[in-house]
Design a protein around this motif. Structure first.
Motif, PDB file in Angstrom:
ATOM      1  N   ARG A  56       0.832  -1.215   0.000  1.00  0.00           N
ATOM      2  CA  ARG A  56       0.000   0.000   0.000  1.00  0.00           C
ATOM      3  C   ARG A  56       0.857   1.252   0.000  1.00  0.00           C
ATOM      4  NH1 ARG A  56      -4.321  -0.149   4.567  1.00  0.00           N
ATOM      5  NH2 ARG A  56      -4.334   2.052   4.063  1.00  0.00           N
ATOM      6  N   LEU A  57       0.349   2.267  -0.642  1.00  0.00           N
ATOM      7  CA  LEU A  57       1.011   3.562  -0.702  1.00  0.00           C
ATOM      8  C   LEU A  57       0.435   4.467   0.382  1.00  0.00           C
ATOM      9  CD1 LEU A  57       2.893   5.563  -2.234  1.00  0.00           C
ATOM     10  CD2 LEU A  57       0.878   6.181  -3.591  1.00  0.00           C
ATOM     11  N   PHE A  58       1.312   5.082   1.140  1.00  0.00           N
ATOM     12  CA  PHE A  58       0.925   6.017   2.182  1.00  0.00           C
ATOM     13  C   PHE A  58       1.556   7.366   1.868  1.00  0.00           C
ATOM     14  CE2 PHE A  58       0.615   1.848   4.018  1.00  0.00           C
ATOM     15  CZ  PHE A  58      -0.529   1.909   4.798  1.00  0.00           C
ATOM     16  N   ARG A  59       0.788   8.412   1.937  1.00  0.00           N
ATOM     17  CA  ARG A  59       1.288   9.748   1.581  1.00  0.00           C
ATOM     18  C   ARG A  59       2.382  10.217   2.530  1.00  0.00           C
ATOM     19  NH1 ARG A  59      -1.422  12.998  -2.069  1.00  0.00           N
ATOM     20  NH2 ARG A  59      -0.779  14.811  -0.875  1.00  0.00           N
ATOM     21  N   ARG A  60       2.279   9.837   3.794  1.00  0.00           N
ATOM     22  CA  ARG A  60       3.274  10.241   4.799  1.00  0.00           C
ATOM     23  C   ARG A  60       3.674   9.042   5.645  1.00  0.00           C
ATOM     24  NH1 ARG A  60       0.536  14.566   3.612  1.00  0.00           N
ATOM     25  NH2 ARG A  60       1.211  16.701   3.966  1.00  0.00           N
ATOM     26  N   ALA A  61       4.890   9.092   6.174  1.00  0.00           N
ATOM     27  CA  ALA A  61       5.374   8.006   7.024  1.00  0.00           C
ATOM     28  C   ALA A  61       4.504   7.866   8.272  1.00  0.00           C
ATOM     29  CB  ALA A  61       6.835   8.251   7.405  1.00  0.00           C
ATOM     30  N   ARG A  62       4.019   8.981   8.803  1.00  0.00           N
ATOM     31  CA  ARG A  62       3.153   8.936   9.986  1.00  0.00           C
ATOM     32  C   ARG A  62       1.867   8.156   9.715  1.00  0.00           C
ATOM     33  NH1 ARG A  62       5.769   9.708  14.452  1.00  0.00           N
ATOM     34  NH2 ARG A  62       6.777  11.716  14.626  1.00  0.00           N
ATOM     35  N   ALA A  63       1.411   8.172   8.479  1.00  0.00           N
ATOM     36  CA  ALA A  63       0.196   7.427   8.126  1.00  0.00           C
ATOM     37  C   ALA A  63       0.424   5.920   8.262  1.00  0.00           C
ATOM     38  CB  ALA A  63      -0.252   7.773   6.708  1.00  0.00           C
ATOM     39  N   ILE A  64       1.634   5.472   8.005  1.00  0.00           N
ATOM     40  CA  ILE A  64       1.960   4.051   8.197  1.00  0.00           C
ATOM     41  C   ILE A  64       1.838   3.707   9.674  1.00  0.00           C
ATOM     42  CG2 ILE A  64       3.767   2.299   8.037  1.00  0.00           C
ATOM     43  CD1 ILE A  64       4.883   3.867   5.613  1.00  0.00           C
ATOM     44  N   GLU A  65       2.402   4.555  10.509  1.00  0.00           N
ATOM     45  CA  GLU A  65       2.345   4.337  11.957  1.00  0.00           C
ATOM     46  C   GLU A  65       0.897   4.254  12.448  1.00  0.00           C
ATOM     47  OE1 GLU A  65       3.848   6.499  16.084  1.00  0.00           O
ATOM     48  OE2 GLU A  65       4.244   7.437  14.153  1.00  0.00           O
ATOM     49  N   ARG A  66       0.057   5.174  11.989  1.00  0.00           N
ATOM     50  CA  ARG A  66      -1.354   5.164  12.412  1.00  0.00           C
ATOM     51  C   ARG A  66      -2.052   3.886  11.949  1.00  0.00           C
ATOM     52  NH1 ARG A  66      -0.954  10.568  10.903  1.00  0.00           N
ATOM     53  NH2 ARG A  66      -1.946  10.151   8.904  1.00  0.00           N
ATOM     54  N   GLU A  67      -1.775   3.465  10.722  1.00  0.00           N
ATOM     55  CA  GLU A  67      -2.429   2.263  10.200  1.00  0.00           C
ATOM     56  C   GLU A  67      -1.949   1.010  10.929  1.00  0.00           C
ATOM     57  OE1 GLU A  67      -5.184   0.257   7.704  1.00  0.00           O
ATOM     58  OE2 GLU A  67      -4.937   2.337   8.335  1.00  0.00           O
ATOM     59  N   LEU A  68      -0.681   0.956  11.295  1.00  0.00           N
ATOM     60  CA  LEU A  68      -0.178  -0.171  12.081  1.00  0.00           C
ATOM     61  C   LEU A  68      -0.958  -0.294  13.386  1.00  0.00           C
ATOM     62  CD1 LEU A  68       3.666   0.326  11.628  1.00  0.00           C
ATOM     63  CD2 LEU A  68       2.332  -1.603  10.745  1.00  0.00           C
ATOM     64  N   LYS A  69      -1.182   0.816  14.054  1.00  0.00           N
ATOM     65  CA  LYS A  69      -1.939   0.813  15.312  1.00  0.00           C
ATOM     66  C   LYS A  69      -3.370   0.350  15.085  1.00  0.00           C
ATOM     67  CE  LYS A  69       0.765   4.417  17.528  1.00  0.00           C
ATOM     68  NZ  LYS A  69       0.807   5.812  17.977  1.00  0.00           N
ATOM     69  N   THR A  70      -3.980   0.832  14.006  1.00  0.00           N
ATOM     70  CA  THR A  70      -5.361   0.468  13.701  1.00  0.00           C
ATOM     71  C   THR A  70      -5.479  -1.031  13.420  1.00  0.00           C
ATOM     72  OG1 THR A  70      -5.827   2.650  12.806  1.00  0.00           O
ATOM     73  CG2 THR A  70      -7.285   0.868  12.101  1.00  0.00           C
ATOM     74  N   VAL A  71      -4.589  -1.546  12.604  1.00  0.00           N
ATOM     75  CA  VAL A  71      -4.624  -2.975  12.261  1.00  0.00           C
ATOM     76  C   VAL A  71      -4.379  -3.815  13.503  1.00  0.00           C
ATOM     77  CG1 VAL A  71      -3.431  -4.793  10.961  1.00  0.00           C
ATOM     78  CG2 VAL A  71      -3.999  -2.634   9.847  1.00  0.00           C
TER      79      VAL A  71
END
Length: 72
Positions: free
Chosen positions: A40-55
């Motif tokens: 998946r493409l994430f616009r910002r590195a912080r978005a990866i961090e947020r998605e990791l927490k959500t998953v």
């Protein structure tokens, strides 16, 4: 453009890598818990961090032992 890539950690464990691509960061999972994010493409590195927490929260909630309303 400089080729940027870095390991991604969650809960003190490496769970994948992020590679800078046009438009953001591509995430490649190395931990099965985060396979749904792989590629998946994430616009910002912080978005990866947020998605990791959500998953992680979603999987934890789904796999949590069910407590009976009728404790005996």
């Amino acid at each position: 453009m400089t080729n940027q890539r870095f390991s991604v950690e969650f809960d003190r464990r490496t769970v994948g890598i992020a590679v800078r691509v046009p438009g953001g960061f591509m995430f490649y999972a190395s931990d099965k818990r985060f396979d749904e994010m792989d590629g998946r493409l994430f616009r910002r590195a912080r978005a990866i961090e947020r998605e990791l927490k959500t998953v992680d929260q979603k999987k934890w909630k789904h796999n949590r032992p069910q407590r009976s309303a009728f404790a005996g």
